[in-house]
Motif scaffolding. Structure first.
Motif, PDB file in Angstrom:
ATOM      1  N   HIS A  20       8.472  -2.177  13.123  1.00 22.24           N
ATOM      2  CA  HIS A  20       8.986  -1.112  12.253  1.00 22.24           C
ATOM      3  C   HIS A  20       8.674   0.234  12.930  1.00 22.24           C
ATOM      4  N   ALA A  26       3.793  -5.086   6.035  1.00 25.12           N
ATOM      5  CA  ALA A  26       3.518  -3.648   5.867  1.00 25.12           C
ATOM      6  C   ALA A  26       2.027  -3.390   5.701  1.00 25.12           C
ATOM      7  N   ASN A  76      10.201   3.284  13.328  1.00 29.95           N
ATOM      8  CA  ASN A  76      11.334   3.924  12.675  1.00 29.95           C
ATOM      9  C   ASN A  76      11.672   5.319  13.169  1.00 29.95           C
ATOM     10  N   PHE A  77      10.746   6.005  13.900  1.00 33.86           N
ATOM     11  CA  PHE A  77      11.004   7.419  14.198  1.00 33.86           C
ATOM     12  C   PHE A  77      12.274   7.612  15.041  1.00 33.86           C
ATOM     13  N   LYS A 122       4.128  -0.650  12.675  1.00 35.15           N
ATOM     14  CA  LYS A 122       3.354  -0.100  13.781  1.00 35.15           C
ATOM     15  C   LYS A 122       1.962   0.245  13.269  1.00 35.15           C
ATOM     16  N   ARG A 124      -2.751  -3.065  -6.379  1.00 37.09           N
ATOM     17  CA  ARG A 124      -1.559  -2.683  -5.599  1.00 37.09           C
ATOM     18  C   ARG A 124      -0.407  -3.657  -5.878  1.00 37.09           C
ATOM     19  N   PHE A 126       2.455   3.102   2.330  1.00 37.59           N
ATOM     20  CA  PHE A 126       3.764   3.250   2.971  1.00 37.59           C
ATOM     21  C   PHE A 126       4.781   2.228   2.489  1.00 37.59           C
ATOM     22  N   VAL A 131      -3.047  -2.520  10.808  1.00 42.23           N
ATOM     23  CA  VAL A 131      -2.981  -3.282  12.058  1.00 42.23           C
ATOM     24  C   VAL A 131      -3.887  -4.528  12.124  1.00 42.23           C
ATOM     25  N   ASP A 173      -0.153  -8.974  -1.861  1.00 37.77           N
ATOM     26  CA  ASP A 173      -1.231  -8.049  -1.487  1.00 37.77           C
ATOM     27  C   ASP A 173      -2.533  -8.662  -1.986  1.00 37.77           C
ATOM     28  N   LEU A 195      -0.657 -12.471  10.666  1.00 37.52           N
ATOM     29  CA  LEU A 195       0.503 -12.613   9.775  1.00 37.52           C
ATOM     30  C   LEU A 195       1.781 -12.933  10.552  1.00 37.52           C
ATOM     31  N   GLY A 227       0.804  -1.225   0.000  1.00 38.62           N
ATOM     32  CA  GLY A 227       0.000   0.000   0.000  1.00 38.62           C
ATOM     33  C   GLY A 227       0.832   1.269   0.000  1.00 38.62           C
TER      34      GLY A 227
HETATM   35  P1  NAD Z   1      -2.570   0.881   3.038  1.00 41.55           P
HETATM   36  O1  NAD Z   1      -3.984   0.584   3.361  1.00 41.55           O
HETATM   37  O2  NAD Z   1      -2.270   1.906   2.002  1.00 41.55           O
HETATM   38  O3  NAD Z   1      -1.810  -0.453   2.604  1.00 41.55           O
HETATM   39  C1  NAD Z   1      -2.004  -1.688   3.225  1.00 41.55           C
HETATM   40  C2  NAD Z   1      -2.004  -2.749   2.137  1.00 41.55           C
HETATM   41  O4  NAD Z   1      -2.035  -4.016   2.769  1.00 41.55           O
HETATM   42  C3  NAD Z   1      -3.218  -2.680   1.207  1.00 41.55           C
HETATM   43  O5  NAD Z   1      -2.787  -2.626  -0.142  1.00 41.55           O
HETATM   44  C4  NAD Z   1      -4.010  -3.945   1.524  1.00 41.55           C
HETATM   45  O6  NAD Z   1      -4.670  -4.490   0.392  1.00 41.55           O
HETATM   46  C5  NAD Z   1      -2.910  -4.869   2.028  1.00 41.55           C
HETATM   47  N1  NAD Z   1      -3.363  -5.922   2.951  1.00 41.55           N
HETATM   48  C6  NAD Z   1      -4.045  -5.767   4.111  1.00 41.55           C
HETATM   49  N2  NAD Z   1      -4.213  -6.949   4.724  1.00 41.55           N
HETATM   50  C7  NAD Z   1      -3.628  -7.885   3.941  1.00 41.55           C
HETATM   51  C8  NAD Z   1      -3.446  -9.290   4.047  1.00 41.55           C
HETATM   52  N3  NAD Z   1      -3.931  -9.974   5.082  1.00 41.55           N
HETATM   53  N4  NAD Z   1      -2.787  -9.914   3.059  1.00 41.55           N
HETATM   54  C9  NAD Z   1      -2.295  -9.240   2.000  1.00 41.55           C
HETATM   55  N5  NAD Z   1      -2.431  -7.899   1.846  1.00 41.55           N
HETATM   56  C10 NAD Z   1      -3.074  -7.233   2.812  1.00 41.55           C
HETATM   57  O7  NAD Z   1      -1.880   1.260   4.426  1.00 41.55           O
HETATM   58  P2  NAD Z   1      -0.545   2.118   4.646  1.00 41.55           P
HETATM   59  O8  NAD Z   1      -0.917   3.539   4.763  1.00 41.55           O
HETATM   60  O9  NAD Z   1       0.492   1.687   3.690  1.00 41.55           O
HETATM   61  O10 NAD Z   1      -0.164   1.638   6.130  1.00 41.55           O
HETATM   62  C11 NAD Z   1       0.332   0.371   6.399  1.00 41.55           C
HETATM   63  C12 NAD Z   1       0.916   0.363   7.795  1.00 41.55           C
HETATM   64  O11 NAD Z   1       2.041   1.245   7.807  1.00 41.55           O
HETATM   65  C13 NAD Z   1      -0.036   0.901   8.871  1.00 41.55           C
HETATM   66  O12 NAD Z   1       0.024   0.067   9.995  1.00 41.55           O
HETATM   67  C14 NAD Z   1       0.465   2.306   9.166  1.00 41.55           C
HETATM   68  O13 NAD Z   1       0.248   2.703  10.500  1.00 41.55           O
HETATM   69  C15 NAD Z   1       1.936   2.122   8.907  1.00 41.55           C
HETATM   70  N6  NAD Z   1       2.643   3.363   8.588  1.00 41.55           N
HETATM   71  C16 NAD Z   1       3.838   3.516   9.162  1.00 41.55           C
HETATM   72  C17 NAD Z   1       4.571   4.663   8.941  1.00 41.55           C
HETATM   73  C18 NAD Z   1       5.910   4.800   9.620  1.00 41.55           C
HETATM   74  O14 NAD Z   1       6.552   5.826   9.530  1.00 41.55           O
HETATM   75  N7  NAD Z   1       6.358   3.772  10.310  1.00 41.55           N
HETATM   76  C19 NAD Z   1       4.065   5.672   8.125  1.00 41.55           C
HETATM   77  C20 NAD Z   1       2.825   5.458   7.506  1.00 41.55           C
HETATM   78  C21 NAD Z   1       2.117   4.285   7.743  1.00 41.55           C
END
Ligand code: NAD
Ligand code: 89Y
Length: 343
Positions: free
Chosen positions: A122, A72, A124-125, A96, A40, A14, A75, A35, A81, A12
């Protein structure tokens, strides 16, 4: 260094940063992606030239051929997973927020520990260049023993266009962003014994809280404030900078907007620029976060190859995650929460 093969689940918003960073990491690369959204999967597979593509994580684990998995997804799927990775004896990185509840997070740490597998959150901050710079100054002893701190993230940046789910949950800023700020507070001033919190929702178009003020009692006697907001309209938008104030027995540290670090010690004040590097694939203002994604993934590759606990191992992250739950409990009850009793 031997090349480690990784698989990434969740292609997705991130994950694109994580995929770019894996291309830069020495000693590891991604050989398979998964995914459940075919669009995606196609976009990320084509962008990064990954041939092995799966819509089902169980199928990917059954095929195997990788040394670790990078989870990735959001939550909801983290626990299932991580448990799937443990069942297949695969070390895991999990984004996270680590889990939906502290009980889930504890179960995830347990299953990996029992299987003897590395698990890293993960988070990372703490790997951001300015945060590492503050930690280094503190460890050098320039300001003596810190007794007070403030860790502040106040912004009006539109995070909802890239991550629409952030507007939809009952919980927002503490679980999504404050989790990082709380982790930085722990990283800098040590573990927390108790906390109290107040929250507010200012933006009427979202469901959860977008402002939180949290008072922390650290085990070493220091007191700190973690204050986070996505409702702050400022003259210069600071996203995604965490600002830090620390007072110690011999001096002080101020990390202010524009990545400016001021350190005052016995011999006066030194000012330096602790800006993050703009990596080739990064873009402002996200570059601060993007560089830390590279840093944490490089750290994982090195620890997985050499052995040894990662900085943000699952067991460490339980102590950050407990602060998130404690903050929501305290905001709901108005009471101070004993954090140590939760662990
Ligand atoms: P998103 O919804 O854009 O992407 C998640 C992807 O996972 C989607 O494409 C979805 O189809 C896929 N997915 C979900 N469950 C699945 C499964 N069981 N099997 C296969 N694919 C699956 O979300 P995002 O914005 O990319 O966020 C993802 C995570 O990253 C969140 O937990 C968010 O908090 C975290 N995040 C972290 C930071 C950071 O700095 N550490 C920054 C942004 C987001
Ligand atoms: O999801 C959040 C995160 O972890 O860092 C910033 C963010 O993308 C929006 O708050």
């Amino acid at each position: 260094m031997t090349e480690l093969n990784g698989a990434l689940i969740g292609c997705g918003f991130f994950a694109v940063n994580q995929m770019h960073a894996w291309q830069d990491v020495a000693g590891a690369s991604i050989v398979a992606i998964c995914d459940r959204d075919p669009e995606r999967l196609r976009i990320v597979g084509d962008q990064f030239g990954i041939g092995r593509r799966y819509s089902d994580a169980a199928e990917m684990f059954a095929d195997g051929g990788f040394d670790f998995v990078d989870i990735a997804t959001t939550v909801q799927s983290h626990r299932a997973l991580v448990e799937m990775a443990a069942a297949h004896k695969v070390p895991a990185i999990c984004q996270k927020p680590f889990a939906k509840t502290l009980d889930d997070a504890k179960a995830m740490v347990k299953v990996c520990a029992e299987a003897g597998l590395p698990l890293m959150v993960h988070e990372n901050f703490r790997w951001q260049t300015p945060i590492q710079a503050v930690k280094k100054v503190l460890e050098a002893g320039t300001i003596g023993q810190p007794f007070w701190g403030r860790f502040s993230f106040r912004s009006g940046y539109d995070v909802f266009s890239g991550q629409p789910y952030l507007a939809e949950g009952e919980r927002f800023i503490i679980e999504d962003l404050g989790i990082h700020t709380l982790d930085i507070a722990r990283y800098i001033l040590g573990d927390v014994a108790a906390l109290s919190a107040r929250t507010k929702r200012v933006n009427p178009r979202i469901k959860g809280e977008d402002v939180a003020t949290i008072l922390l009692d650290h085990e070493n006697g220091a007191t700190s404030i973690v204050d986070v907001s996505y409702a702050s309209k400022l003259s210069t938008e600071p996203f995604p900078e965490t600002l830090i104030e620390l007072d110690g027995t011999e001096g002080s540290i101020r990390l202010s907007q524009g990545y400016k670090l001021e350190v005052t010690g016995k011999s006066g004040t030194e000012v330096s620029d602790v800006s993050p590097t703009l990596l080739s694939w990064a873009s402002r203002p996200w570059h601060n976060i993007q560089e830390s994604v590279y840093a944490i993934q490089q750290h994982w590759a090195e620890r997985l190859a050499a052995g040894g606990e990662t900085s943000t191992a699952g067991a460490d992250n339980l102590k950050t995650f407990a602060l998130v739950e404690a903050a929501y409990d305290s905001a709901a009850s108005g009471q101070t929460v004993d954090v140590k009793a939760m662990l």
